[in-house]
Design an enzyme around this catalytic site. Sequence first.
Site, mmCIF file in Angstrom:
data_model
loop_
_atom_site.group_PDB
_atom_site.id
_atom_site.type_symbol
_atom_site.label_atom_id
_atom_site.label_comp_id
_atom_site.label_asym_id
_atom_site.label_seq_id
_atom_site.Cartn_x
_atom_site.Cartn_y
_atom_site.Cartn_z
ATOM 1 N N GLY B 293 0.816 -1.214 0.000
ATOM 2 C CA GLY B 293 0.000 0.000 0.000
ATOM 3 C C GLY B 293 0.847 1.260 0.000
ATOM 4 O O GLY B 293 1.979 1.266 -0.486
ATOM 5 N N SER B 294 0.308 2.289 0.625
ATOM 6 C CA SER B 294 0.859 3.640 0.455
ATOM 7 C C SER B 294 2.312 3.801 0.877
ATOM 8 O O SER B 294 2.946 4.781 0.489
ATOM 9 C CB SER B 294 0.023 4.630 1.249
ATOM 10 O OG SER B 294 -1.325 4.487 0.909
ATOM 11 N N THR B 295 2.830 2.895 1.688
ATOM 12 C CA THR B 295 4.234 3.045 2.069
ATOM 13 C C THR B 295 5.125 3.042 0.830
ATOM 14 O O THR B 295 6.209 3.599 0.845
ATOM 15 C CB THR B 295 4.669 1.910 3.015
ATOM 16 O OG1 THR B 295 4.234 0.676 2.461
ATOM 17 C CG2 THR B 295 4.058 2.078 4.381
ATOM 18 N N PHE B 296 4.620 2.441 -0.259
ATOM 19 C CA PHE B 296 5.400 2.408 -1.494
ATOM 20 C C PHE B 296 5.540 3.782 -2.138
ATOM 21 O O PHE B 296 6.373 3.967 -3.007
ATOM 22 C CB PHE B 296 4.766 1.424 -2.492
ATOM 23 C CG PHE B 296 5.485 0.104 -2.557
ATOM 24 C CD1 PHE B 296 5.611 -0.680 -1.422
ATOM 25 C CD2 PHE B 296 6.046 -0.361 -3.742
ATOM 26 C CE1 PHE B 296 6.264 -1.882 -1.461
ATOM 27 C CE2 PHE B 296 6.715 -1.570 -3.794
ATOM 28 C CZ PHE B 296 6.824 -2.329 -2.656
ATOM 29 N N LYS B 297 4.679 4.728 -1.716
ATOM 30 C CA LYS B 297 4.779 6.072 -2.299
ATOM 31 C C LYS B 297 6.154 6.672 -2.012
ATOM 32 O O LYS B 297 6.641 7.506 -2.772
ATOM 33 C CB LYS B 297 3.671 6.964 -1.741
ATOM 34 C CG LYS B 297 2.331 6.640 -2.346
ATOM 35 C CD LYS B 297 1.194 7.351 -1.654
ATOM 36 C CE LYS B 297 -0.117 6.704 -2.084
ATOM 37 N NZ LYS B 297 -1.198 7.003 -1.145
#
Lengths: 169, 582
Positions: B293-297
């Site tokens: 999820g967003s941690t990949f941003k």
Amino acid sequence: MIRMMIVLWIVLAASVGVGLFLLKHEVQALEEQLAQTNRAIRVTQKGIHVLKAEWSFLNDPARLHRLAARHLGMTPLRPEQLTVAAALPAMLDGLARRLPSATAGRVPLPTPATTRNEREVARGNAGGRSSGTLVLAMRRAVSAVSAVKAPSVEAASNLPVRVIMTTKR
Amino acid sequence: MSIVLFRRCERFLYPGADVLATRLPWGRHNDTRQRALDMGRTRLLVVGGVFLLVFVVIVGRLVEITAFASEESGREARRAPKTMVPMGRADITDRNGIVLATSLPTVNLYADPRVVLDPEEAARKTVTALPDLNFGDVLEKLSSDKSFVYLKRYLTPNQQYEINRRGIVGLSFEQGERRVYPHGPLMAHVIGAVDTDNHGIAGLEKTFNDRLTVHPDRSLSLSLDVRLQHIVRDELLRSVGEFRAMGGTGVIADVHTGELLAMVSLPDFDPNGSQNASDAQFNRATLGLYEMGSTFKLFTATAALDGGSARLESRYDATNMVKFSHFTIRDYHPQNRWLSVSEIMIHSSNIGAARMALEAGTKTMREYLDRLGLLRPLPLEIPETGTPIVPNPWREINTVTVSYGHGLAVTPVHMATAISTLVNGGIHRPATLIRRAPEMAESGERVLKPETSRHLRRLMRQVVEEGTGTKADVPGYFVGGKTGTAEKSRGGGYARKALLSSFVAAFPMDDPRYAVIVIIDEPEGNKSTFGYATGGWTAAPAVGRVVARMAPVLGIAPVHTDWTEQPVHSAIVRMVASGAKE
């Protein structure tokens, strides 16, 4: 003359024989003792090995956590309880101003981890004298820490110091 | 001297003297007699010489033994064992030498059924001595025609005495070893397990099976720290219980060495108990592949910033949701305006991340994910490691979904390594579970510009200061991080209700030293979170609590100033690190 010589030789041989016999026995006894000691060392080492495992088992952090909370009323160290030596004098001044008789003369050093004493300070139960005592003692401790542990003044001011103050659950 | 003595006495004759002494007239026989005597003397001399030689050798040997053989007698005395009696398998300790796995001596009971006289009688006696054995089983074993059969392993001294007391013919004891894990479930997944013959079958016990048995006197020192492990497990248990989650994972890594200081996977199991395959034995931290999820941003921003397609001030259009083939990308916290890179991180904008990734390009995105080790199998010392599930073929739509952490599944330890690289100045070091002395730390491989790392630190700090990760902040420690809330994929689609909430963090952000990852598997929102089960509400507080507890343990003092990029923690941190092993 010749008889004398024979007797002399017999005596010599006999005494050497007996001497050897005794020596051998002594060596045997010593060897026995060595073996016994070695066995004892092994048994002890095994014991130490087992005790190490037990020590580790008893030091399980989860267990210590539980016991310390139940019997000593301790909680995990919080960041507010930690500061650097450089910040201590100012903190102590503030503490001294808030407390009455902070200038008591003879003061016993409190042991670092007597939580009871510290807990009372936190609760505000502590009498003025003992709080002043604590402040002075902490001052002493600070200078002692700076003198002993740190190679220089700058280093001393950066030494982390655990100010263990009171945890009221 | 003796010769002198002999000459003096008259009755004692020199060999052959008696023959010579008889006065015989000189005659023909005189010559032969003389020759015979001479021959006799010569032979005597030769024999005497041989004896002398033998005695000289003996004397020499005696002298050698008594006077010069101190070496040998010394060896005898040195037989006293100096080192610990090694068991058959070396201990495993944590980084501070606390025993995590050890072998203890024990006794096994076995029988030779061919020698047993009366199996029924023997079985009855055995069962009275060891009530936990089943009579039928024992009888069957004792009636078999094998020559060796185990009746019971790991007898206590008391049980051994009970068996001995009954004097059952055909039963014998065998000295054995039992692998013991004093900390129970604390490190279960990392250390693994051994089978009944003490062969490693899982975890480090399997990987280092040879090393542990070849050098049983040298213990294996892990990078893990029991105290940190306990803190992570404790806080994770609390969160998993609080949000009634399926499980969770927590990892702490040293960003400068790649060492894992804590690695927890819940649910866990007690390795001392019976081992049956279950969900509890699954190591989520290394084997669990998750779409993060967003941690990949953060990685999207890394690719954009380091690749040069974006700068911190660059702005992206997040006004409306984006339709991309059959996907619709929308924001969880819609801002409906143009957002800067910082704002994309702070508000965790999917649209912004997708636009950033598209601008950077598929090739750049892939390259940076690969540089951070996110496309490669996990290089860790335990056998239970996962290989990322990488979209194949990788189309543009994959770049879009991966930009906000979907379509690419990695393990939590992958995340720990990548986050370490992001904040430590851009140097990639593979994760390890084995302790490394500071001077032995791997030099690593520079994969990012130091400048990029600085930007990322700023972005991560901003997320915690004013973004979705505020609940992870700990005053004085400058925690920085990123929230992540992924919907778990279920049979081709995504399940709305099954979330994977995570928070990846590092601290202190002025001079990062530790990366902390917490992932909670399928948490349920409750009253205290207003029904939210997102990373910012479930995982971030857990990270905050872990940091607040671990920093004092590691002796890092809080610094009460505003955060700047100037390292204020460094002096302290370095002192603690170089000081005695904590």
